[in-house]
Structures are given as structure tokens and as C-alpha cells.
Design a protein around this motif. Structure first.
Motif, mmCIF file in Angstrom:
data_model
loop_
_atom_site.group_PDB
_atom_site.id
_atom_site.type_symbol
_atom_site.label_atom_id
_atom_site.label_comp_id
_atom_site.label_asym_id
_atom_site.label_seq_id
_atom_site.Cartn_x
_atom_site.Cartn_y
_atom_site.Cartn_z
ATOM 1 N N LEU A 91 38.538 3.981 -72.381
ATOM 2 C CA LEU A 91 38.291 2.947 -71.380
ATOM 3 C C LEU A 91 37.483 3.497 -70.209
ATOM 4 C CD1 LEU A 91 38.677 0.099 -70.362
ATOM 5 C CD2 LEU A 91 40.880 0.788 -69.368
ATOM 6 N N ALA A 92 37.806 4.728 -69.766
ATOM 7 C CA ALA A 92 37.071 5.307 -68.640
ATOM 8 C C ALA A 92 35.586 5.437 -68.969
ATOM 9 C CB ALA A 92 37.659 6.663 -68.266
ATOM 10 N N ALA A 93 35.283 5.926 -70.178
ATOM 11 C CA ALA A 93 33.884 6.059 -70.587
ATOM 12 C C ALA A 93 33.249 4.695 -70.787
ATOM 13 C CB ALA A 93 33.796 6.878 -71.872
ATOM 14 N N ALA A 94 34.019 3.749 -71.332
ATOM 15 C CA ALA A 94 33.484 2.414 -71.576
ATOM 16 C C ALA A 94 33.113 1.713 -70.277
ATOM 17 C CB ALA A 94 34.506 1.579 -72.339
ATOM 18 N N VAL A 95 33.940 1.890 -69.227
ATOM 19 C CA VAL A 95 33.658 1.255 -67.937
ATOM 20 C C VAL A 95 32.341 1.755 -67.362
ATOM 21 C CG1 VAL A 95 34.422 1.132 -65.535
ATOM 22 C CG2 VAL A 95 36.053 0.688 -67.371
ATOM 23 N N ASP A 96 32.103 3.060 -67.441
ATOM 24 C CA ASP A 96 30.861 3.624 -66.893
ATOM 25 C C ASP A 96 29.642 3.221 -67.722
ATOM 26 O OD1 ASP A 96 32.018 4.867 -64.737
ATOM 27 O OD2 ASP A 96 32.440 6.729 -65.834
ATOM 28 N N LEU A 97 29.749 3.362 -69.043
ATOM 29 C CA LEU A 97 28.599 3.022 -69.893
ATOM 30 C C LEU A 97 28.297 1.522 -69.863
ATOM 31 C CD1 LEU A 97 29.384 5.322 -72.946
ATOM 32 C CD2 LEU A 97 27.504 5.576 -71.324
ATOM 33 N N ALA A 98 29.350 0.707 -69.836
ATOM 34 C CA ALA A 98 29.139 -0.737 -69.775
ATOM 35 C C ALA A 98 28.498 -1.145 -68.453
ATOM 36 C CB ALA A 98 30.469 -1.464 -69.960
ATOM 37 N N TRP A 99 28.900 -0.484 -67.371
ATOM 38 C CA TRP A 99 28.316 -0.804 -66.058
ATOM 39 C C TRP A 99 26.831 -0.466 -66.015
ATOM 40 C CZ3 TRP A 99 28.491 -3.718 -62.134
ATOM 41 C CH2 TRP A 99 27.875 -3.395 -60.942
ATOM 42 N N ALA A 100 26.453 0.663 -66.599
ATOM 43 C CA ALA A 100 25.045 1.052 -66.595
ATOM 44 C C ALA A 100 24.178 0.014 -67.296
ATOM 45 C CB ALA A 100 24.885 2.418 -67.270
ATOM 46 N N ARG A 101 24.739 -0.645 -68.313
ATOM 47 C CA ARG A 101 23.969 -1.656 -69.049
ATOM 48 C C ARG A 101 24.118 -3.047 -68.429
ATOM 49 N NH1 ARG A 101 25.509 0.107 -75.298
ATOM 50 N NH2 ARG A 101 24.624 2.233 -75.195
ATOM 51 N N ALA A 102 25.334 -3.378 -67.975
ATOM 52 C CA ALA A 102 25.590 -4.736 -67.484
ATOM 53 C C ALA A 102 24.923 -4.990 -66.141
ATOM 54 C CB ALA A 102 27.096 -4.968 -67.366
ATOM 55 N N ARG A 103 24.862 -3.991 -65.270
ATOM 56 C CA ARG A 103 24.329 -4.236 -63.930
ATOM 57 C C ARG A 103 22.864 -4.659 -63.970
ATOM 58 N NH1 ARG A 103 24.606 1.992 -61.738
ATOM 59 N NH2 ARG A 103 22.941 2.858 -63.058
ATOM 60 N N ARG A 104 22.118 -4.153 -64.953
ATOM 61 C CA ARG A 104 20.726 -4.564 -65.073
ATOM 62 C C ARG A 104 20.628 -6.050 -65.428
ATOM 63 N NH1 ARG A 104 17.380 -0.917 -68.959
ATOM 64 N NH2 ARG A 104 19.052 -1.605 -70.345
ATOM 65 N N THR A 105 21.481 -6.481 -66.353
ATOM 66 C CA THR A 105 21.503 -7.900 -66.718
ATOM 67 C C THR A 105 21.935 -8.762 -65.542
ATOM 68 O OG1 THR A 105 22.075 -7.288 -68.993
ATOM 69 C CG2 THR A 105 22.446 -9.576 -68.332
ATOM 70 N N ILE A 106 22.959 -8.302 -64.812
ATOM 71 C CA ILE A 106 23.457 -9.046 -63.653
ATOM 72 C C ILE A 106 22.375 -9.150 -62.574
ATOM 73 C CG2 ILE A 106 25.137 -9.007 -61.774
ATOM 74 C CD1 ILE A 106 27.090 -7.653 -63.758
ATOM 75 N N LEU A 107 21.697 -8.044 -62.299
ATOM 76 C CA LEU A 107 20.639 -8.041 -61.285
ATOM 77 C C LEU A 107 19.512 -9.004 -61.650
ATOM 78 C CD1 LEU A 107 20.348 -4.262 -60.320
ATOM 79 C CD2 LEU A 107 20.871 -6.152 -58.777
ATOM 80 N N ILE A 108 19.063 -8.936 -62.896
ATOM 81 C CA ILE A 108 17.964 -9.817 -63.320
ATOM 82 C C ILE A 108 18.370 -11.281 -63.193
ATOM 83 C CG2 ILE A 108 16.565 -10.526 -65.289
ATOM 84 C CD1 ILE A 108 16.608 -7.604 -66.223
ATOM 85 N N SER A 109 19.579 -11.598 -63.664
ATOM 86 C CA SER A 109 20.052 -12.978 -63.614
ATOM 87 C C SER A 109 20.153 -13.486 -62.181
ATOM 88 C CB SER A 109 21.409 -13.089 -64.312
ATOM 89 O OG SER A 109 21.943 -14.382 -64.183
ATOM 90 N N ASP A 110 20.735 -12.679 -61.287
ATOM 91 C CA ASP A 110 20.914 -13.110 -59.905
ATOM 92 C C ASP A 110 19.588 -13.167 -59.155
ATOM 93 O OD1 ASP A 110 23.562 -13.446 -60.275
ATOM 94 O OD2 ASP A 110 24.222 -11.717 -59.123
ATOM 95 N N VAL A 111 18.687 -12.250 -59.436
ATOM 96 C CA VAL A 111 17.374 -12.292 -58.771
ATOM 97 C C VAL A 111 16.621 -13.564 -59.138
ATOM 98 C CG1 VAL A 111 15.090 -11.205 -58.701
ATOM 99 C CG2 VAL A 111 17.135 -9.815 -58.422
ATOM 100 N N VAL A 112 16.713 -13.950 -60.415
ATOM 101 C CA VAL A 112 16.081 -15.206 -60.840
ATOM 102 C C VAL A 112 16.686 -16.387 -60.074
ATOM 103 C CG1 VAL A 112 15.807 -16.812 -62.765
ATOM 104 C CG2 VAL A 112 15.403 -14.371 -63.118
ATOM 105 N N SER A 113 17.999 -16.400 -59.913
ATOM 106 C CA SER A 113 18.655 -17.485 -59.174
ATOM 107 C C SER A 113 18.233 -17.490 -57.711
ATOM 108 C CB SER A 113 20.180 -17.345 -59.267
ATOM 109 O OG SER A 113 20.627 -17.520 -60.588
ATOM 110 N N ILE A 114 18.108 -16.303 -57.121
ATOM 111 C CA ILE A 114 17.689 -16.206 -55.711
ATOM 112 C C ILE A 114 16.264 -16.709 -55.545
ATOM 113 C CG2 ILE A 114 17.165 -14.591 -53.852
ATOM 114 C CD1 ILE A 114 19.537 -12.906 -54.842
ATOM 115 N N ILE A 115 15.374 -16.318 -56.456
ATOM 116 C CA ILE A 115 13.985 -16.786 -56.388
ATOM 117 C C ILE A 115 13.928 -18.308 -56.497
ATOM 118 C CG2 ILE A 115 11.762 -16.777 -57.573
ATOM 119 C CD1 ILE A 115 12.302 -13.869 -58.324
#
Length: 599
Positions: free
Chosen positions: A469-493
Motif C-alpha cells: 500500500l505504501a508503494a502503491a500510494v506513491d506510484l499512484a500519486w505520481a500518475r494520478a496527479r497529472r490527470t487531476i491537474l490536466i482535468s482541473d486546468v481545463v475546467s479553470i480555462i
């Protein structure tokens, strides 16, 4: 090393976020104690009601009242109201000619004045100035009554590159007594003056003008209201009061129009050496046509005596400033200085920026109006939002069990930040929450929840690959944050574009949508991720308890999973990754898909 340190201290962003929330609400509490802040946001016109002003154009040429001029007038009035700090005002055309202005709550007198001031901004040269009181010259025994005024009897209201704010009554020189007759530089009586040579010529001082000037009482409230009836003809002299009632003037014909102003702004004066001083000034710039005319005007005025070296700025028939010219302004950029405060400089800059309406308007009616939707609709909107939150909470608990509590707490944190921010903006910026804004807040629930789902599903994917779980949280965050950022930036624009192109309630929706999307990013980065980091160290979650939301049965442990490129893999048992965190190589062998058959 730095990365490792950050991973080992997930409590830091949590503490920072809590301090931010405490500061936000602490500031609001302080504002309610020592200022006019409130712990609830102000409401817009559709929820609270307010004041409605109907403006009607006044013109001798009906062809000037067109859709284009009405649209321009609405935009300028909107700029005036927005500049005064009032949000969610409703301004629209009525019947093809009238303009309806709806101001929420109880607008200030200054805001109402900005709406009522409807005449064009005009620049006229000063010919005569005096104190505000009326003056009746004494009659000569056995002769006709004489009308007397003293050109230059008023102290200048500013300096060369700029102007002082309006002079006080004590600064005004009184109109001269009967033995001081007004004469032009050639020594001629005003009534017998020849044709004027320029707009500053004493020849404009006819008997009729002087009679009106002496009779005008600028201490009377009725003469300080402004209006189309006192604006006068652009090619004739006028008698005008100073807006605060401190002086009165005879002004020459119009030389520069308000439409020639390119920009005006207030600020602290910057000296010739580049050092910022403590003196407030107003900087005004003209467009190309205005710059050429203004240069010619300053070349003439700089050679004249006071007060004829002053250039009056007239709005709605009242003089808002009369700066004295002390240098020729060749580039169309002038600085008005002389005893301004921050407030008075800002007011003059707004008047200069937004004073030039293409039409002159009069107030047809002004009345208080009730809320068009009211508290009942607001309550329904809040109930709808709570139902949405409840539905998301129930679904999260059903889908993610204990992990769903992270979703609920994250949504609660986002709601707390959104409420505090909107309330703070209501206090410091005059923002008002409309029903459309409430709709934006409700839509934001889905946007925020989507960010958590992306992160949680990434964690599950890593766990299916056999990672801890500890490794999964870090690896998942590295991948998920990019998706979250792109999605939210599109909404902000999208929110920014919608806010810039829309008006009225749609802008309220766009504002709250953009604001809550930014808050979503703050919560995901400073709350959700750190909380999951801390939970990954707890045995309840790390060992995949059946109520943790990470139960191997929920992850379908042991079932084949398509891994892409025609490969299907059987993940290793949870808790048996190798030391590198990679899937156990001793697990089931890969099986290859070819031509729809498995072998």
C-alpha cells in the motif's frame, strides 16, 4: 534525500492547510468585531433584492439612440459599478432605449452617483472663477445696475502637469465689489467684447453669462445634482459649479471630449529619479486625436494668467477637477497632482475612465425592489447541494468503505475553504453570491469527487500489480496527479473564458466554478494525498482489512487482468511483492492471446 524527507513528513502540508483555514476564519471573526465583516456571504439581487434605477436617454436627435449606443452605455455603466466594488449588478436594455440598473442590497451613495452621472465627460478652459455664493452688485445711483466679476479671482485648482483636488470654500476668492469691473486684456467691457479669438478669450463673458454667473448659488443642493439640462452647448460658454460646492466657474467652449481619454489611473507619484513618493496622483492619457488637441490647448493655456491657465474637467455639468497647466504636454500623458488622498484620486480616475457615455441620460425612476427568487429558492439550492453531498458520501462508502471517509472529509474541507473564501471576498471585494453561483458550487461537488476517484483507482491498480500500500500510494500519486491537474486546468480555462464572455448570472456561475476548481487542487495536494500517506502506515489499511476498501476480494485478486499488447497477467497475492516493489516474478506465468484463443 529531499524527496525521502518529504515522503516521511506528510503531516507538513496538513498543518499548513489547517493554519490557512484558521487564518481565513480568524480574519473573518476579527472583521466582524472591528469592521463591517460578516460570517455569511452577501447575496446578489436575485436572492436579496436591492435598488432599481431606470435611465432614459435625452437627445434632440433620435437617430443617436441606436442599439450600438445603448450597448456602449450599458458597458460603461457596468464598468463604473464594477469599479466601485459592487458585484452581481444586473444592467440591461429595456424597450430598445431605456437602461435598467439593478444594484443588490443597499448601494452606497457613491455607487448610485456613478449610475446617475450620465453626461459626457467634457474638457473646457476656465475663464473666470470665484466663490460659490451668489453675488448681487450694488446699483449705481441714478444709473443702471452693473454686473461685475473678477477674472482670476479664484486660486488655481492644481499644478502644471496635474491638478489639486477640489479647493475648499476658504480657498475661494470672493467676487469683487462693484468698483472692480471685469475687462478683457484689451481693456474692453465684457458686454462689448468682439468675437472670441479662442475658447479662453474674455469675449465670451457677455452680459447674460455674467448675470448667470453672479446669480448662481453653488452652495444650494439643487445646483450640485448635475444633469443634462446644465451641460450646455459644446460650442458655447457655460457657468458651472464645482462638484463639492466649493467654487463656481465660467468655462469656455469644449476643446477635448471624454471619448478622447484612453486611460486614467491613480497611484503614488514616481519622481524623476524613479523614487516612489507618498503623494497620490492621477495619471491620464489621451488617444491620438485627443493628444494632438490637448497639446494645442496646453501650449495656449501655459501663457495665460490664473485662472485662465486652468483646464476644467466637467462631468454631468459639474466641475470635478480644474488643474492648472504648468508645462506643455506633447505626448498626451498628463499627471494630475495636488493634495489627493487615495480615495479621492481613485474616484477621479474612475470618473475619467468611465465618464464618457455616448448618450445623456436622466433618471426616469428609482425604487427598491424585492428579491426575484428569494430565500425559499436559496434554501432549495442549499438542500440540492446537501442531497448531492449525501449521495456522493453514500456512494463513496459503498464503493470504497473506510477509504470513502477520505472522500467525505476532503469534500468537507473543500466546502469549508469555499465558504470561507466567498465570505471573505464579500467583505473585502463586495462579492455577492447569486443562485447561479450556488449552482456552480453544486457542480463543483462532482469535479472534486472525480479527483478522488482518479487517485483511488490508481492506488487499486498498483495493488492489483502486487505492490504494498505504501508503494502503491506513491506510484499512484505520481500518475494520478497529472490527470487531476490536466482535468482541473481545463475546467479553470473554461470558467475563465465563460466569465470573460458572459454577463450577469452566468458570470456568477463561472466565478464559483473556477474558484472551487482551484480549491479542489489545494485540497487534493494538501489534504487528500497526505491523509492517504498517513493511512498507508496503519495496519488496518496496509493489510487490506475487509472494511478498508482495499480488501483483496474487492480487487479481484487471482483473476486474470488484461495488461495491454495482447498480454493477460495473473497478479501475485497481495502482500508478496519483491523488495523493489515489483510484482512477484514467481506468480502465475504470462499467458498470451492470439487469434482469440488462449493457450
Amino acid at each position: 534525500m529531499a524527496t525521502t524527507a518529504r515522503r516521511q513528513r506528510p503531516a507538513r502540508p496538513l498543518v499548513t492547510l489547517l493554519v490557512l483555514v484558521a487564518a481565513l476564519f480568524g480574519g473573518l471573526l476579527a472583521g466582524t468585531t472591528w469592521s463591517d465583516a460578516s460570517m455569511t456571504p452577501d447575496l446578489a439581487l436575485d436572492l436579496e433584492g436591492g435598488t432599481q434605477v431606470i435611465l432614459t436617454p435625452v437627445t434632440d436627435d433620435e437617430t443617436r439612440v441606436t442599439e450600438d449606443t445603448i450597448r456602449q452605455s450599458i458597458e460603461i455603466i457596468r464598468q463604473r459599478v464594477d469599479a466601485s466594488g459592487v458585484a452581481e449588478a444586473e444592467i440591461s436594455a429595456q424597450g430598445g432605449s431605456n437602461i435598467v440598473v439593478g444594484l443588490p442590497g443597499t448601494p452606497t451613495a457613491q455607487t448610485l452617483a456613478l449610475v446617475r452621472e450620465s453626461a459626457q465627460m467634457l474638457f473646457r478652459p476656465v475663464i473666470v472663477s470665484a466663490g460659490p455664493e451668489p453675488y448681487e452688485p450694488p446699483s449705481e445711483e441714478g444709473g443702471d445696475e452693473q454686473l461685475d466679476a473678477v477674472p482670476g479671482g479664484q486660486e488655481p485648482d492644481g499644478e502644471a502637469e496635474g491638478a489639486q483636488p477640489d479647493a475648499t470654500a476658504e480657498d475661494q476668492a470672493p467676487v469683487a465689489e462693484g468698483d472692480q469691473d471685469a475687462v478683457d486684456p484689451d481693456g474692453q467691457e465684457p458686454g462689448d467684447a468682439p468675437e472670441p479669438a479662442d475658447p479662453s478669450d474674455f469675449a465670451w463673458l457677455t452680459d447674460e453669462v455674467l448675470e448667470e454667473f453672479n446669480a448662481r448659488d453653488c452652495t444650494a443642493e439643487a445646483n450640485l445634482r448635475g444633469g443634462a439640462e446644465i451641460v450646455g452647448e459644446v460650442d458655447e460658454p457655460v457657468v458651472a459649479c464645482e462638484a463639492s460646492g466649493a467654487a463656481k466657474y465660467v468655462l469656455g467652449p469644449v476643446e477635448v471630449m471624454g471619448a478622447d481619454i484612453d486611460n486614467a489611473q491613480s497611484g503614488l507619484r514616481v519622481g524623476s529619479t524613479g523614487v516612489v513618493t507618498n503623494e497620490w496622483v492621477v495619471n491620464i492619457s489621451f488617444d491620438s486625436d485627443g493628444s494632438r488637441t490637448f497639446r494645442q490647448v496646453t501650449e495656449r493655456l501655459i501663457e495665460l494668467e490664473a485662472p485662465r491657465n486652468q483646464f476644467a474637467m466637467v462631468l454631468d455639468g459639474l466641475v470635478i477637477s480644474a488643474p492648472q497647466v504648468n508645462t506643455v504636454i506633447t505626448d498626451g500623458n498628463a499627471e494630475i497632482s495636488g493634495g489627493f488622498t487615495q480615495e479621492s484620486a481613485g474616484t477621479l480616475a474612475r470618473q475619467l475612465n468611465f465618464g464618457a457615455l455616448p448618450l445623456t441620460f436622466v433618471v426616469q425612476s428609482e425604487q427598491q425592489i424585492s428579491a426575484t427568487l428569494g430565500s425559499e429558492q436559496l434554501q432549495k439550492g442549499i438542500v440540492a447541494g446537501l442531497i448531492g453531498l449525501l449521495a456522493v458520501g453514500v456512494w463513496s462508502l459503498a464503493q470504497y468503505r473506510a477509504l470513502g471517509l477520505v472522500t467525505i472529509s476532503s469534500l468537507a474541507m473543500a466546502g469549508l475553504l469555499a465558504y470561507g473564501t466567498i465570505t471573505l471576498l464579500s467583505w473585502v471585494q463586495g462579492y455577492r453570491l447569486s443562485l447561479a453561483g450556488v449552482a456552480g458550487l453544486i457542480v463543483a461537488i462532482g469535479i472534486t469527487t472525480d479527483s478522488f476517484i482518479v487517485y483511488f483507482e490508481r492506488i487499486r491498480d498498483e495493488l492489483r500489480d502486487g505492490r504494498s500500500l505504501a508503494a502503491a500510494v506513491d506510484l499512484a500519486w505520481a500518475r494520478a496527479r497529472r490527470t487531476i491537474l490536466i482535468s482541473d486546468v481545463v475546467s479553470i480555462i473554461a470558467a475563465v473564458v465563460l466569465y470573460m464572455l458572459a454577463v450577469g448570472g452566468v458570470r456568477g456561475f463561472a466565478f464559483t466554478l473556477g474558484l472551487t476548481t482551484i480549491i479542489d487542487l489545494v485540497v487534493v495536494f494538501a489534504f487528500t494525498h497526505p491523509v492517504l500517506k498517513l493511512l498507508s502506515r496503519r495496519r488496518f489499511f496496509a493489510q487490506g482489512h475487509r472494511w478498508s476498501g482495499l480488501d483483496p476480494s474487492l480487487l479481484r485478486e487471482g483473476s486474470p487482468r488484461y495488461a495491454g499488447r495482447g498480454r493477460v497477467v495473473s497478479p501475485a497475492r497481495t502482500g508478496s511483492p519483491d523488495r523493489t516493489g515489483s510484482p512477484d516474478r514467481t506468480g502465475s506465468p504470462d499467458r498470451t492471446m492470439t487469434e482469440g484463443k488462449m493457450r
